[in-house]
Design an enzyme around this catalytic site. Structure first.
Site, PDB file in Angstrom:
ATOM      1  N   LYS A 270       0.843  -1.201   0.000  1.00  0.00           N
ATOM      2  CA  LYS A 270       0.000   0.000   0.000  1.00  0.00           C
ATOM      3  C   LYS A 270       0.878   1.252   0.000  1.00  0.00           C
ATOM      4  O   LYS A 270       1.744   1.406   0.849  1.00  0.00           O
ATOM      5  CB  LYS A 270      -0.912  -0.012   1.235  1.00  0.00           C
ATOM      6  CG  LYS A 270      -1.737   1.270   1.413  1.00  0.00           C
ATOM      7  CD  LYS A 270      -2.688   1.176   2.622  1.00  0.00           C
ATOM      8  CE  LYS A 270      -3.381   2.507   2.895  1.00  0.00           C
ATOM      9  NZ  LYS A 270      -4.273   2.456   4.075  1.00  0.00           N
ATOM     10  N   ASP A 275      -2.773  10.002   4.028  1.00  0.00           N
ATOM     11  CA  ASP A 275      -4.174   9.594   4.155  1.00  0.00           C
ATOM     12  C   ASP A 275      -4.923  10.562   5.069  1.00  0.00           C
ATOM     13  O   ASP A 275      -4.927  10.413   6.287  1.00  0.00           O
ATOM     14  CB  ASP A 275      -4.260   8.169   4.715  1.00  0.00           C
ATOM     15  CG  ASP A 275      -5.709   7.693   4.847  1.00  0.00           C
ATOM     16  OD1 ASP A 275      -6.608   8.354   4.275  1.00  0.00           O
ATOM     17  OD2 ASP A 275      -5.922   6.653   5.501  1.00  0.00           O
ATOM     18  N   LYS A 282     -10.476  12.511   8.369  1.00  0.00           N
ATOM     19  CA  LYS A 282     -10.051  12.049   9.690  1.00  0.00           C
ATOM     20  C   LYS A 282     -10.062  13.211  10.672  1.00  0.00           C
ATOM     21  O   LYS A 282      -9.934  14.364  10.257  1.00  0.00           O
ATOM     22  CB  LYS A 282      -8.630  11.485   9.612  1.00  0.00           C
ATOM     23  CG  LYS A 282      -8.506  10.139   8.946  1.00  0.00           C
ATOM     24  CD  LYS A 282      -7.054   9.665   8.957  1.00  0.00           C
ATOM     25  CE  LYS A 282      -6.894   8.330   8.263  1.00  0.00           C
ATOM     26  NZ  LYS A 282      -7.602   7.217   8.925  1.00  0.00           N
ATOM     27  N   ASP A 293       1.330   6.074   5.736  1.00  0.00           N
ATOM     28  CA  ASP A 293       0.371   5.139   5.150  1.00  0.00           C
ATOM     29  C   ASP A 293       0.890   4.473   3.867  1.00  0.00           C
ATOM     30  O   ASP A 293       0.143   3.789   3.174  1.00  0.00           O
ATOM     31  CB  ASP A 293      -0.958   5.867   4.890  1.00  0.00           C
ATOM     32  CG  ASP A 293      -2.159   4.952   5.041  1.00  0.00           C
ATOM     33  OD1 ASP A 293      -2.015   3.875   5.655  1.00  0.00           O
ATOM     34  OD2 ASP A 293      -3.237   5.320   4.544  1.00  0.00           O
ATOM     35  N   ASP A 352     -12.359   6.986   3.590  1.00  0.00           N
ATOM     36  CA  ASP A 352     -11.187   6.708   4.416  1.00  0.00           C
ATOM     37  C   ASP A 352     -10.791   5.221   4.350  1.00  0.00           C
ATOM     38  O   ASP A 352      -9.724   4.848   4.822  1.00  0.00           O
ATOM     39  CB  ASP A 352     -11.455   7.139   5.860  1.00  0.00           C
ATOM     40  CG  ASP A 352     -10.179   7.256   6.681  1.00  0.00           C
ATOM     41  OD1 ASP A 352      -9.091   7.232   6.077  1.00  0.00           O
ATOM     42  OD2 ASP A 352     -10.282   7.383   7.916  1.00  0.00           O
ATOM     43  N   GLU A 354      -9.579   3.667   1.940  1.00  0.00           N
ATOM     44  CA  GLU A 354      -9.003   3.847   0.602  1.00  0.00           C
ATOM     45  C   GLU A 354      -7.951   2.807   0.271  1.00  0.00           C
ATOM     46  O   GLU A 354      -7.716   2.504  -0.904  1.00  0.00           O
ATOM     47  CB  GLU A 354      -8.410   5.257   0.488  1.00  0.00           C
ATOM     48  CG  GLU A 354      -6.971   5.439   1.006  1.00  0.00           C
ATOM     49  CD  GLU A 354      -6.831   5.179   2.503  1.00  0.00           C
ATOM     50  OE1 GLU A 354      -7.842   5.228   3.210  1.00  0.00           O
ATOM     51  OE2 GLU A 354      -5.695   4.922   2.951  1.00  0.00           O
ATOM     52  N   ARG A 356      -7.825  -0.423   0.689  1.00  0.00           N
ATOM     53  CA  ARG A 356      -8.347  -1.617   0.013  1.00  0.00           C
ATOM     54  C   ARG A 356      -8.723  -1.317  -1.436  1.00  0.00           C
ATOM     55  O   ARG A 356      -8.699  -2.211  -2.278  1.00  0.00           O
ATOM     56  CB  ARG A 356      -9.528  -2.177   0.819  1.00  0.00           C
ATOM     57  CG  ARG A 356     -10.709  -1.252   0.908  1.00  0.00           C
ATOM     58  CD  ARG A 356     -11.677  -1.653   2.016  1.00  0.00           C
ATOM     59  NE  ARG A 356     -11.166  -1.300   3.348  1.00  0.00           N
ATOM     60  CZ  ARG A 356     -11.782  -1.591   4.489  1.00  0.00           C
ATOM     61  NH1 ARG A 356     -12.926  -2.255   4.468  1.00  0.00           N
ATOM     62  NH2 ARG A 356     -11.269  -1.235   5.652  1.00  0.00           N
TER      63      ARG A 356
HETATM   64  N1  BES Z   1      -4.538   4.109   6.926  1.00  0.00           N
HETATM   65  C1  BES Z   1      -5.700   3.852   7.679  1.00  0.00           C
HETATM   66  C2  BES Z   1      -5.496   2.781   8.761  1.00  0.00           C
HETATM   67  C3  BES Z   1      -4.545   3.158   9.857  1.00  0.00           C
HETATM   68  C4  BES Z   1      -4.997   3.720  11.028  1.00  0.00           C
HETATM   69  C5  BES Z   1      -3.200   2.888   9.733  1.00  0.00           C
HETATM   70  C6  BES Z   1      -4.111   4.041  12.040  1.00  0.00           C
HETATM   71  C7  BES Z   1      -2.307   3.197  10.748  1.00  0.00           C
HETATM   72  C8  BES Z   1      -2.777   3.776  11.902  1.00  0.00           C
HETATM   73  C9  BES Z   1      -6.814   3.353   6.755  1.00  0.00           C
HETATM   74  O1  BES Z   1      -6.796   3.896   5.475  1.00  0.00           O
HETATM   75  C10 BES Z   1      -8.105   3.753   7.366  1.00  0.00           C
HETATM   76  O2  BES Z   1      -8.363   4.910   7.470  1.00  0.00           O
HETATM   77  N2  BES Z   1      -8.886   2.758   7.760  1.00  0.00           N
HETATM   78  C11 BES Z   1     -10.158   3.003   8.341  1.00  0.00           C
HETATM   79  C12 BES Z   1     -11.139   2.054   7.712  1.00  0.00           C
HETATM   80  C13 BES Z   1     -12.565   2.294   8.110  1.00  0.00           C
HETATM   81  C14 BES Z   1     -13.046   3.599   7.536  1.00  0.00           C
HETATM   82  C15 BES Z   1     -13.422   1.149   7.602  1.00  0.00           C
HETATM   83  C16 BES Z   1     -10.045   2.748   9.832  1.00  0.00           C
HETATM   84  O3  BES Z   1      -9.356   1.798  10.231  1.00  0.00           O
HETATM   85  O4  BES Z   1     -10.609   3.508  10.603  1.00  0.00           O
HETATM   86 ZN    ZN Z   2      -5.034   4.518   4.798  1.00  0.00          ZN
HETATM   87 MN    MN Z   3      -7.852   5.711   5.370  1.00  0.00          MN
END
Ligand code: BES
Ligand code: ZN
Ligand code: MN
Length: 500
Positions: A270, A275, A282, A293, A352, A354, A356
């Site tokens: 990734k 992000d 966020k 990220d 968010d 993103e 996947r």
């Molecule tokens: N990059 C984030 C996940 C993340 C969070 C990595 C904290 C490292 C530290 C990812 O893109 C994300 O935002 N995931 C969301 C998914 C949700 C919206 C289904 C999450 O985990 O909140």
């Molecule tokens: Zn992310």
């Molecule tokens: Mn995200």
């Protein structure tokens, strides 16, 4: 690494260094205290032992001066012999280096005379590993401060020698240390990329880095820009990139170490260079950390450069979908439906989620190359941090033996993985009313539903997904892991590929 590390192996104890470092177990310590001339001569070491000031417990260190050569001795405890693992050796070396640095000592010798011939190479390898990973600092944007104890801006050249070893072991040791330095340099490259701020580290910056690696190490680099991605139908990836003024890139590095008939192993990382969450923005607090990220992508680029240098006899293809996730007038909205490269449609309910989306297209793309296996690494879900914290990454996939082999590689390198289940039922959570799937699966089992989403794009190819959200970044810093990017996954991947 601004710092230069030179090292040598020698059958005799190196004299022209500032400090001799001895790692000693609790069981070995009494004998050593009586026999380590000149320090034992006046009974000083046995006195230390008698009043229990140093008992060789793990994480115990002691620095002594003497009129000898080298003029200093550092003892590092390894603790109970029966509990010594590779982790203990690495941590001991990291701890030793921390101490040496604080004292601004830039040359030392690891005294290996306490280790027997059949383990000494593995031990020295671990020590070098722990030392090199501890030495790393990200100081590109700090003006030089020569008085700072931990600074490497002062351009110290570290010399680290490995002494007191049987002559016939020397060439083997030398070779292992050469390999170790290649691997550690690669880990530090990954760390540099992750630590780099996102105003510098754009998708194009990552692409240029990959291009340079290809020049340096004879890899093949292919870069796909927006027009080509559009033409081929990377609808999911482009949906993420749309909100940013930074152009996306699909970065491909290929390494050929085997014949054309040997199917490649595909590594996918990734590469979200920042992000923000996009329109599903966020919260502000801690958002700066989202420059990390692209840690999965950095691990893939670093691994490619390492295996090229090690000349492994396999074919490997590394793919990094690189985008920035930003909100703007041109950004994807919650509710938008896109057609992915695979032809499957996706309802984007949360911008968010993103990672996947970009991985879906990267996985589908690399699947067309008929890889023997696909391994992806991604800082994919916050839920993974809730499940496993910061000490362990999650592994999921469609092939238990691949997952187990990766767990083993992680155990060997100290990068722990734990397998989570990927039962078919979890896919229910990402069913959409209006499209083939939606990109969020609700609160329960967020790490698993993210993997279930990815699974829809890998087909029957043996595949493993590593969620490194909790392990890619170290807040405070711990032995061998200065605060900031950890480079998690690089050593694990190299170990796995070497074991094949
Ligand atoms: N990059 C984030 C996940 C993340 C969070 C990595 C904290 C490292 C530290 C990812 O893109 C994300 O935002 N995931 C969301 C998914 C949700 C919206 C289904 C999450 O985990 O909140
Ligand atoms: Zn992310
Ligand atoms: Mn995200």
């Amino acid at each position: 690494m601004a710092m230069k590390v030179t090292y040598s192996c020698s059958a005799t104890m190196q004299q022209d260094v500032a400090c001799r470092v001895i790692m000693v177990s609790a069981q070995q310590w009494p004998d050593l205290a009586l026999s380590l001339s000149p320090w034992s001569d006046d009974g000083m070491l046995s006195a230390l032992m008698a009043d229990g000031e140093f008992s060789a417990k793990s994480e115990q260190t002691l620095m002594l001066h003497a009129a000898g050569n080298p003029p200093r001795l550092m003892l590092v405890g390894l603790g109970d012999e029966d509990k010594i693992t590779k982790r203990v050796y690495r941590a001991a070396a990291s701890l030793a280096v921390q101490q040496l640095r604080q004292r601004q000592l830039s040359s030392w010798v690891f005294d290996l005379h306490l280790f027997c011939a059949d383990t000494v190479v593995d031990v020295a390898d671990c020590l070098f590993d722990g030392a090199l990973l501890e030495l790393y600092r990200f100081e590109r944007y700090k003006s030089a401060d020569p008085t700072a104890a931990c600074s490497n801006a002062a351009d110290i050249e570290l010399c680290c020698a490995f002494g007191a070893i049987a002559v016939n072991v020397l060439p083997v040791l030398q070779q292992r240390l050469n390999q170790r330095q290649i691997v550690s340099t690669g880990v530090c490259l990954a760390r540099d990329l992750v630590n780099e701020p996102s105003n510098v580290k754009t998708p194009i910056y990552l692409a240029q880095t990959a291009w340079q690696l290809a020049q340096d190490y004879q890899l093949t680099c292919t870069l796909l820009g927006p027009a080509e991605l559009e033409r081929q139908g990377f609808g999911a990836l482009l949906a993420v990139a749309k909100g940013s003024i930074c152009e996306p890139r699909l970065i491909v590095l290929e390494y050929k170490g085997a014949g054309d008939d040997s199917a490649p192993i595909a590594l996918v990382g990734k590469g979200v260079t920042f992000d923000s969450g996009g329109i599903s923005l966020k919260p502000g607090e801690g958002m700066d950390q989202m420059k990390m990220d692209m840690a999965g992508g950095a691990a893939v680029l670093a691994t490619m450069s390492i295996i090229a240098q090690l000349q492994l006899p396999i074919n490997v293809i590394g793919v990094v979908p690189a985008v920035e996730n930003m909100p703007s007038g041109s950004a994807t909205r919650p509710g938008d439906i896109v057609t992915s490269l695979s032809g499957q449609t996706i309802e984007i309910l949360n911008t968010d989620a993103e990672g996947r989306l970009i991985l879906a297209d990267a996985l589908a793309w690399v699947g067309k190359k008929s890889p023997a296996q696909i391994i992806d690494l991604a800082t994919l879900t916050g839920a993974c941090i809730l499940a496993l914290g910061h000490h362990t990454s999650a592994v999921l996939g469609n092939d238990d033996s691949l997952a187990q082999a990766l767990c083993q590689a992680g155990e060997a390198t100290g990068e722990r993985l734990w397998q989570l289940p990927l039962f078919a039922e979890y896919a229910e959570q990402i069913k959409s009313q209006v499209a083939d799937m939606k990109n969020i699966g609700g609160r329960p089992a967020g790490t698993i539903t993210a993997a279930a989403f990815l699974q829809k794009f890998v087909g029957q190819t043996p595949w493993a997904h590593l969620d490194i959200a909790g392990t890619a970044w170290e807040e405070k810093g711990k032995p061998g892991q200065p605060s900031g990017a950890t480079g998690f996954g690089v050593r694990l991947l190299v170990e796995y590929l070497q074991s094949r």
